[in-house]
Enzyme design. Structure first.
Site, PDB file in Angstrom:
ATOM      1  N   ASP A  14      41.639  38.086  34.795  1.00 38.81           N
ATOM      2  CA  ASP A  14      42.384  38.609  35.944  1.00 38.81           C
ATOM      3  C   ASP A  14      41.750  38.057  37.218  1.00 38.81           C
ATOM      4  OD1 ASP A  14      44.122  40.040  37.497  1.00 38.81           O
ATOM      5  OD2 ASP A  14      43.284  42.005  37.040  1.00 38.81           O
ATOM      6  N   ASP A 108      48.537  35.584  38.092  1.00 39.84           N
ATOM      7  CA  ASP A 108      47.091  35.788  38.253  1.00 39.84           C
ATOM      8  C   ASP A 108      46.393  36.460  37.069  1.00 39.84           C
ATOM      9  OD1 ASP A 108      48.357  38.199  38.687  1.00 39.84           O
ATOM     10  OD2 ASP A 108      47.055  38.827  40.319  1.00 39.84           O
ATOM     11  N   GLU A 109      47.058  36.607  35.945  1.00 38.79           N
ATOM     12  CA  GLU A 109      46.375  37.191  34.785  1.00 38.79           C
ATOM     13  C   GLU A 109      46.995  36.710  33.486  1.00 38.79           C
ATOM     14  OE1 GLU A 109      46.797  41.416  34.069  1.00 38.79           O
ATOM     15  OE2 GLU A 109      48.521  41.520  35.414  1.00 38.79           O
TER      16      GLU A 109
END
Length: 360
Positions: A14, A108-109
């Protein structure tokens, strides 16, 4: 009861305050300051905040006005999704150096299954540390990671040592970890369910574990089975590479509430243009069109219609959109409209609503 091997090795990576960190990366003068990505105006919405801003209570989905009240020295910056995607692809390239079992959740993860990996490294903890360092070396951005035997625990673990940290929950630690975990951290437990659990004296995993399967099903319906299993470390969802989108959607938030259905048609025309573009870009067709309406009091309504043939172009589906709009009288002013296609000629997950633009 002990968990039985063999165990998978799952990493959840993350990025730390991704949108805000990208803004700092591209504008070094912003580093160490309280910044928010989003709109400052009366109808502005925060999409991300730096850790400095979070200390003042600024968080995503908060209005720009409230964010400014909480943090008077807050600096607002505009979103730059082209840049976010560019960096996200760089990060993803690093993931694929270690495994092909990569399941992106967003820009983003992502989940990575490194049980068997391209480096032949038996330590998922070491791999996570290498990946985080590689991300920093390549992009200048920091990431956190969680490592454990399944996706759920890895995701929870990635939040424990944020920012710029990682947490490994080893197989022999899983049950104790889950027993001590606050119930509001469990996947599928939102604010309403958490409040219900608190009223029942269920505050941590161990409290949840004391409830029988029958009692949990009686209290929480089908979700009761999920809670029963997950607190015992049973979560068999595998890392799914190449996830196929099941829905394509687009929406728009307006700078001023609108009441006229004529104005709504004009707004929906533009949203439909974008939806058609997305359908063609992904070579996707759908049978179910859904109109999403969010009113000025933040209540939300969806109206859907399914045809017996696939549609892709605006010419094909917009008459259905107008039919849905006039299906019931609009009794309140509207702050957001959205369109989505479901029942596609593909398989898989939930609708992905894409914010086209905020009017500030």
């Amino acid at each position: 009861m002990e968990l039985q091997p063999p165990f998978r090795k799952i990493i959840h990576v993350d990025m730390d305050a991704f949108y805000a960190s990208v803004a700092e990366l591209d504008n070094p003068e912003l580093r160490g300051k309280a910044i928010a990505v989003g709109g400052e105006g009366r109808r502005g919405v925060i999409s991300a905040a730096s850790y400095e801003a979070r200390k003042f209570g600024v968080k995503s989905a908060m209005s720009g006005t409230l964010a400014k009240q909480k943090c008077p020295h807050l600096i607002f910056v505009n979103s730059d999704f082209k840049r976010y995607k560019e960096i996200s692809l760089q990060v993803r390239e690093i993931f694929y150096e270690y495994t092909d079992l990569v399941e992106p959740l967003s820009l983003d993860e992502a989940y990575l299954d490194v049980t068997v990996n391209k480096k032949g490294n038996p330590s998922a903890n070491t791999i996570a540390r290498e990946i985080r360092q590689r991300i920093f070396d390549k992009t200048g951005l920091r990431a956190s990671a969680g490592i454990s035997i399944n996706k759920f625990i890895a995701k929870v673990a990635s939040d424990i040592n944020k920012p710029n940290g990682q947490k490994t929950v080893h197989p022999e630690e899983v049950l104790q970890f889950l027993e001590e975990l606050p119930v509001n951290k469990f996947y599928g437990v939102g604010k309403v369910t958490a409040a219900k659990m608190y009223n029942l004296g269920i505050f941590v995993g161990n409290d949840l574990k004391k409830k029988s399967l029958e009692e949990l099903i009686r209290l929480f319906g089908k979700s009761g089975t999920h809670y029963y299993n997950i607190v015992r470390g049973i979560h068999n969802s595998v890392v799914k590479p190449n996830r196929i989108r099941k829905s394509v959607a687009a929406e728009r938030t307006f700078s001023e509430n609108i009441s006229s259905e004529i104005f709504m048609i004009q707004k929906l025309e533009k949203i439909a243009d974008e939806l058609e573009k997305r359908m063609k870009k992904t070579d996707t067709k759908g049978k179910t069109i859904t109109l999403k309406i969010k009113y000025s009091d933040f209540t939300q309504q969806t109206r859907s219609k399914t045809k017996d043939y696939f549609m892709q172009t605006k010419k094909e589906f917009f008459p259905v959109v107008k039919e849905l709009l006039f299906q019931d009288k609009i009794t309140n002013s509207v702050r957001l409209l959205g369109l989505s296609f479901g029942n596609l000629n593909t398989e898989d997950n939930e609708p992905v609503w894409v914010q086209l633009k905020f009017d500030f």
